[in-house]
Design an enzyme around this catalytic site. Sequence first.
Site, PDB file in Angstrom:
ATOM      1  N   GLN A 122      19.877  16.650 -37.360  1.00 21.90           N
ATOM      2  CA  GLN A 122      19.869  15.290 -36.838  1.00 21.90           C
ATOM      3  C   GLN A 122      18.442  14.783 -36.631  1.00 21.90           C
ATOM      4  O   GLN A 122      17.616  15.491 -36.049  1.00 21.90           O
ATOM      5  CB  GLN A 122      20.599  15.280 -35.488  1.00 21.90           C
ATOM      6  CG  GLN A 122      20.748  13.907 -34.873  1.00 21.90           C
ATOM      7  CD  GLN A 122      21.226  14.010 -33.429  1.00 21.90           C
ATOM      8  OE1 GLN A 122      20.614  14.688 -32.612  1.00 21.90           O
ATOM      9  NE2 GLN A 122      22.308  13.332 -33.119  1.00 21.90           N
ATOM     10  N   GLY A 123      18.174  13.582 -37.082  1.00 23.70           N
ATOM     11  CA  GLY A 123      16.858  12.993 -36.862  1.00 23.70           C
ATOM     12  C   GLY A 123      16.940  11.687 -36.095  1.00 23.70           C
ATOM     13  O   GLY A 123      17.000  10.604 -36.681  1.00 23.70           O
ATOM     14  N   TYR A 124      16.967  11.791 -34.776  1.00 23.96           N
ATOM     15  CA  TYR A 124      17.059  10.589 -33.934  1.00 23.96           C
ATOM     16  C   TYR A 124      15.734  10.343 -33.220  1.00 23.96           C
ATOM     17  O   TYR A 124      15.093   9.316 -33.357  1.00 23.96           O
ATOM     18  CB  TYR A 124      18.141  10.779 -32.869  1.00 23.96           C
ATOM     19  CG  TYR A 124      19.543  10.402 -33.298  1.00 23.96           C
ATOM     20  CD1 TYR A 124      19.911  10.385 -34.634  1.00 23.96           C
ATOM     21  CD2 TYR A 124      20.506  10.066 -32.353  1.00 23.96           C
ATOM     22  CE1 TYR A 124      21.202  10.058 -35.015  1.00 23.96           C
ATOM     23  CE2 TYR A 124      21.799   9.732 -32.719  1.00 23.96           C
ATOM     24  CZ  TYR A 124      22.142   9.735 -34.047  1.00 23.96           C
ATOM     25  OH  TYR A 124      23.415   9.392 -34.402  1.00 23.96           O
ATOM     26  N   SER A 125      15.357  11.336 -32.361  1.00 20.60           N
ATOM     27  CA  SER A 125      14.222  11.146 -31.452  1.00 20.60           C
ATOM     28  C   SER A 125      12.902  11.044 -32.204  1.00 20.60           C
ATOM     29  O   SER A 125      12.747  11.573 -33.292  1.00 20.60           O
ATOM     30  CB  SER A 125      14.122  12.332 -30.501  1.00 20.60           C
ATOM     31  OG  SER A 125      15.304  12.458 -29.776  1.00 20.60           O
ATOM     32  N   SER A 133      17.060  19.897 -34.120  1.00 23.05           N
ATOM     33  CA  SER A 133      17.494  21.289 -33.983  1.00 23.05           C
ATOM     34  C   SER A 133      17.700  21.913 -35.347  1.00 23.05           C
ATOM     35  O   SER A 133      18.393  21.344 -36.198  1.00 23.05           O
ATOM     36  CB  SER A 133      18.807  21.362 -33.209  1.00 23.05           C
ATOM     37  OG  SER A 133      18.633  20.861 -31.928  1.00 23.05           O
ATOM     38  N   GLU A 141      27.442  13.625 -28.724  1.00 24.04           N
ATOM     39  CA  GLU A 141      26.464  14.674 -28.440  1.00 24.04           C
ATOM     40  C   GLU A 141      26.390  14.975 -26.938  1.00 24.04           C
ATOM     41  O   GLU A 141      26.357  16.116 -26.521  1.00 24.04           O
ATOM     42  CB  GLU A 141      25.082  14.236 -28.943  1.00 24.04           C
ATOM     43  CG  GLU A 141      24.030  15.337 -28.790  1.00 24.04           C
ATOM     44  CD  GLU A 141      22.620  14.815 -29.042  1.00 24.04           C
ATOM     45  OE1 GLU A 141      22.466  13.614 -29.323  1.00 24.04           O
ATOM     46  OE2 GLU A 141      21.687  15.622 -28.943  1.00 24.04           O
ATOM     47  N   GLU A 199      17.387  10.576 -15.708  1.00 25.77           N
ATOM     48  CA  GLU A 199      17.081   9.215 -15.262  1.00 25.77           C
ATOM     49  C   GLU A 199      17.915   8.203 -16.053  1.00 25.77           C
ATOM     50  O   GLU A 199      18.458   7.246 -15.485  1.00 25.77           O
ATOM     51  CB  GLU A 199      15.589   8.915 -15.428  1.00 25.77           C
ATOM     52  CG  GLU A 199      14.678   9.649 -14.443  1.00 25.77           C
ATOM     53  CD  GLU A 199      14.414  11.102 -14.800  1.00 25.77           C
ATOM     54  OE1 GLU A 199      14.857  11.546 -15.887  1.00 25.77           O
ATOM     55  OE2 GLU A 199      13.776  11.801 -13.989  1.00 25.77           O
TER      56      GLU A 199
END
Lengths: 401, 401, 380, 380
Positions: free
Chosen positions: B132-135, B167, B250, B386
């Site tokens: 996965q490539g999100y952040s 990951s 997720e 948060e």
Amino acid sequence: MAELEAFRAEAAEWLDANAPQAIRSLRLHAELGGNWGGRHPLWEAPEMETWLRVCADKGWTAPTWPGEYGGGDLSNAEAKVLEQERKRLQLPEPLTGFGLSMIGPTLLRFGSEAQKQEHLPKIVRGEIRWCQGYSEPEAGSDLASLQARAERDGDDFLINGTKVWTSYGDLSDWIFALVRTNSAVKKQAGISFILIDMETPGVSVRPIKLISGKSPFCEAHFENVRVPLANVLGEIDGGWTVAKALLGHERSMIADVFGAGGGARGRRATLAEQAREVLGGTPGEPLPDALLRDRIAQNEMDMKAFHLTLQRSRDAAKAGQQPGSESSIFKVWATEANQRRTELAMQIAGPQALGWEGAGFDEAELDCTRAWLRARGNSIEGGTSEVQLNIIAKHVLGLPD
Amino acid sequence: MAELEAFRAEAAEWLDANAPQAIRSLRLHAELGGNWGGRHPLWEAPEMETWLRVCADKGWTAPTWPGEYGGGDLSNAEAKVLEQERKRLQLPEPLTGFGLSMIGPTLLRFGSEAQKQEHLPKIVRGEIRWCQGYSEPEAGSDLASLQARAERDGDDFLINGTKVWTSYGDLSDWIFALVRTNSAVKKQAGISFILIDMETPGVSVRPIKLISGKSPFCEAHFENVRVPLANVLGEIDGGWTVAKALLGHERSMIADVFGAGGGARGRRATLAEQAREVLGGTPGEPLPDALLRDRIAQNEMDMKAFHLTLQRSRDAAKAGQQPGSESSIFKVWATEANQRRTELAMQIAGPQALGWEGAGFDEAELDCTRAWLRARGNSIEGGTSEVQLNIIAKHVLGLPD
Amino acid sequence: MQLVLSEDQELLAKTVADFAAEHSPLARFRALRDDADPIGFSKALWREMAELGWVGIPIPEAHGGAELGLAELCVVLEPLGRCLAPEPFLSTVLLGAAALVRGGTEQQQAAWLPRVAAGEAFLALAHQEPRSRYDLQRIETRAERDGDGWRISGEKIQVLDGIVADALIVAARTSGDAADAAGITLFLVPADAGGLEVERQHRVDERGAALVTLAGVAVDAAAIVGAEGQGARLLQGVVDAATVGLCAEMLGSMQECFDRTLAYLKAREQFGVPIGSFQALKHRAAEIYIQIELARSCVMAAARAVDAGDDEAPRLVSLTKARCSDAAILVTNEGVQMHGGIGMTDEHDIGFFLKRARAAAQTFGDADFHRARWAGLGGY
Amino acid sequence: MQLVLSEDQELLAKTVADFAAEHSPLARFRALRDDADPIGFSKALWREMAELGWVGIPIPEAHGGAELGLAELCVVLEPLGRCLAPEPFLSTVLLGAAALVRGGTEQQQAAWLPRVAAGEAFLALAHQEPRSRYDLQRIETRAERDGDGWRISGEKIQVLDGIVADALIVAARTSGDAADAAGITLFLVPADAGGLEVERQHRVDERGAALVTLAGVAVDAAAIVGAEGQGARLLQGVVDAATVGLCAEMLGSMQECFDRTLAYLKAREQFGVPIGSFQALKHRAAEIYIQIELARSCVMAAARAVDAGDDEAPRLVSLTKARCSDAAILVTNEGVQMHGGIGMTDEHDIGFFLKRARAAAQTFGDADFHRARWAGLGGY
């Protein structure tokens, strides 16, 4: 130094010669807590009136104030010596109250000559008891959003509005209050600091009952109360400056009170003593409840660390250093440590902490319950904990808005 | 019900007949944790490859997916029975990974027919491993502020940018990623969800070392990576919708992991067992340290209350009720309870908790230290605490912005 | 065990909530206090609750009850907790009647349970003593044999609603020493028995409680509830179930306190914006929300475990009481703090929740006590 | 006792801070780790510190030291804590040399202290054992008489900087049982003594520590530090003072961690604004600030009380260690959390503070241990 020691001897002699026998080692009543003076004074003992009079005659109710306003004209060092001697001789303060501690110093700093002449001597002599009118029902932490307004009518202001959290409003003669005199400008501007005789028609006062029971707080209503323009302290519309000077003073007073362990603390058992009594075990050995023991230690250590920080702040000041930012923590920490203390006392008392009055609970237990409830207000009054944290974040840590 | 029971018998018979003897009760390796497939697969045991093949042939690696894409065409009820029987026979999962759990379901929902035909069968057969490539380094909690961009070049996109917290990026074959395809519109708009073969020139991957040591996380760089327009899943500029569907998934996965006590938890001693070993005392009697005992109980109770809340949520869903807002608390609570657990384990271990490797510390002690450090990330990854609290405040409690 | 309300339970919850809104707004609680009502609750309202079948929920059908479980009782108690209704569910139903249901003779049950279910009779459990703190086995009150009967002497404190009880179930020691488990016996003592004195105690939460003095109170052998000397187990079972009921009430109270606080956060403006827009308060509100949701799951699970006679029930009871005690204190402290100055005034209602929360937290064992019990039951 | 730095102390603090900025940025600590430096610190830098007079601060002038107090040593340790400087102040100066200063014979002092002050010799204190946890009196290592001398056997763990020590001060039992106060004796054992084995331990904070095995190590009678069997009191005094030094270092570390976090809060933007503008983070930052300020007051007070030999010193030591342990964990946990994902990576420095904070917190007794000691010293 020799001069100061000469003064010490002189002061001691005078105090010893003039203090009525009956007031020596007088145990102050919880409700009164000393001479507050005023038009309808309440005396701890009849001799307290004499004591006030002799001290006032000498200017020693306000030892550092100028003699022209009835003060004692003493230096700070002399006043400290006088205080030491008074305590050594176990004499009560001749006079206490917001006149001496709050409005008096403010008058000295901001008052006109006429205002000083009018008010200061009466404060020194305990003839007028003062109270404070800052907070309003709708303003809360946002003090500057106040709504009590003063409208000009010739040489007078006509005042309308409500003040809350006015300590001893029902026992006081004059009130110093913040009122809006200009709503065209932004919030902090347009506020004036005004002195009001509470016998003026249109002033009414109602005591506020708290969740802990009766309290010194009152709500004061003003309905077309006529006050001369000359009663404004400082500039018209410039009251915020005066108020801020006074507010900082109030917050450090609150911290001092908790720093000293709370007003009535001296007569209370420590948590460890309370726990020993309730939980038993061998004196000197660890308490049988290790959890309570740990929390009691934590609370004692919280208080100790706080006192050391107070001391550090004072020592730095004495050493001529710039005041450090550590003083910003006093109010929030002291009040919340006190809350934890009273909650812990409740937990130690266990089922016996649930009393309100009457059968089945002793005085210490009832006091524990009331003190716990009262302490909930500590983190609200005099600037909420949230406001204190905002101040630290902004002014000390420089975090952005 | 009779039909389902018939299926149960059939499934059990098939599993028993087809599972290689060597994989029964196979204890999964901590690093691998099952069959992840891919172009360069790592097998727990050689027979795991056989196991994957026979299951994939039957479509039982993805039992509920349609048969046309290689799935098992089972109903949810049947899939659950199959799962029960597999566990009863102590057989490992034939295949695991983000293909089955994340991108597969998303392809089924948002993919074009061509995309499904291309990717799903390979997932079912374990031929392609997905990540996965999100952040992104600069985005953090503000996912929509991502900067990786795809610029149109004929029928392709040219992709440039960096993804972090990918990951197993170093072990994966394809990546599903969010990229900005339009910077003229506001943040959430203008993002596309795109599928990228990691063997394409310009893709490079670097593992990220954490404070706890090595980790599955990687940083993936894209430099002029050419990807056909046809690899966009959903609408061009409409990737946010696809991503949100996946994100919710997720977060509940993370909660499930901690709900089950953390990945490797099963092999670890409970806090109470650890404390008994370290602190001694009589088995069955209270631990000699009442403070640690209290905190261990608190942590167990935190976990128990969490599990009961998970159960309540599931029971309500089963009873056909609307999903309650209680699920919003899972991520923040489970991860923070896990942090408290690992910190408590450190405290119990005392001086023996300070090891990093080598002499003087046993495996459990070193594991305790690493687990504590790793757990600090739990409240950051997959949506910080948060952000979770913001979501609860806004969407559950309706507090204003 | 299913942690979900059945349709019947949902309906019951709604009925009670509607009833509470109509007949028991918080103003009623305030009025009872301000009027210094001698018993602190309304007997008329109690009879209405009885007619609606709520009082008889745990009482067998044979004795005029609904023979339902603690789960249903919790469904009733939660909305009543919301409005701080002071009616004597805890004392009469969860402690008094429950002791008879679990341990009473057929004769005792027949004599009292139908009248309780009808809202006509009140019971109380007198177990706590000046030195017992939260320990159910620390009982110094003694019952000595006197012919076929017994004479009971001792002092009981904080006997919930003792002032209105028509009969008291008194825990006394028939053998053993102060903290022994064995030797505790429960006796059913009519309120008019000679030598029995009941004096009201005034508590911070305004709930009815009494000091009870027993000076050689004579009862006959038939007064024993359960078996002689075996009362500890019965007492523990009764108090465990009552604890869950108390927690359901606490759950309602904290939910209401939080709802009121949330409403205030949305309505109250400072510095020109609603204070609920301040992130620090938002995060604290979210933390409170989490605690309440967790408490709710525990209450549901504990009630069902007790109903099912599950082995895990005692641990779940302690789990629930520890959580509810901590949560109630947190929620109500924050409730007052977030209301600011007005929250400190007696004329504002939010302080009632603070007082009740503390009283409930320190009833049947505080959070420390129940964490220790959880640990002990877990063998460590 | 004045809780304020003198002008000399202010100057010293500035000198150390400047030195640390120039010679010991955090990058040096990272490099020592990444290069797997065998001793984990720089002997060259240590000699420079000795030349500047810092190493000899608590050593008598007669033995080449400055004969200053713990207060001055704390002034040095705080800036070194800021940059996580791993030089062996704690082991060589605060534990080893301090034991000789407090209890050593003239001969021992003359042999070792001048060389320590010059930065030429290293000492270590070997007191902790596998079963001792934080209890200074739980010592199983035994010294048996052997002619005029002794033979020592036992196992020591986490001997700080044991790997470089030229001599170890070993706490052994010459009489009594494992937890007795009486019967503990300290011995000065040269590192090259026969039967002594020292093996490096790798800790999470990268500080030097060693396993020490003593297999019948022979020492003569002159090796005793202090009086035979009376070592417990000496050991306690040494560890108390060292604890305050450790706290000064912790104070520096937490202040630095907080300063870095604050800077990050101001610089890092999310949703278009600096994250430091979010009120929830602001309030948490303010709470951290409070804890650090309180810790600072305690460190100053404890150091001065130890220097003055004040009766209150042991309580102040425990006050300080409990506060610093709790504060350091809070500050560094928050430091990582507020840095978000990047704070979890090994390549970012903030994690070093987290690791050191925990290691320091669990050295010389954790917060629980010191609260219990405070209570015990207070008679409850």
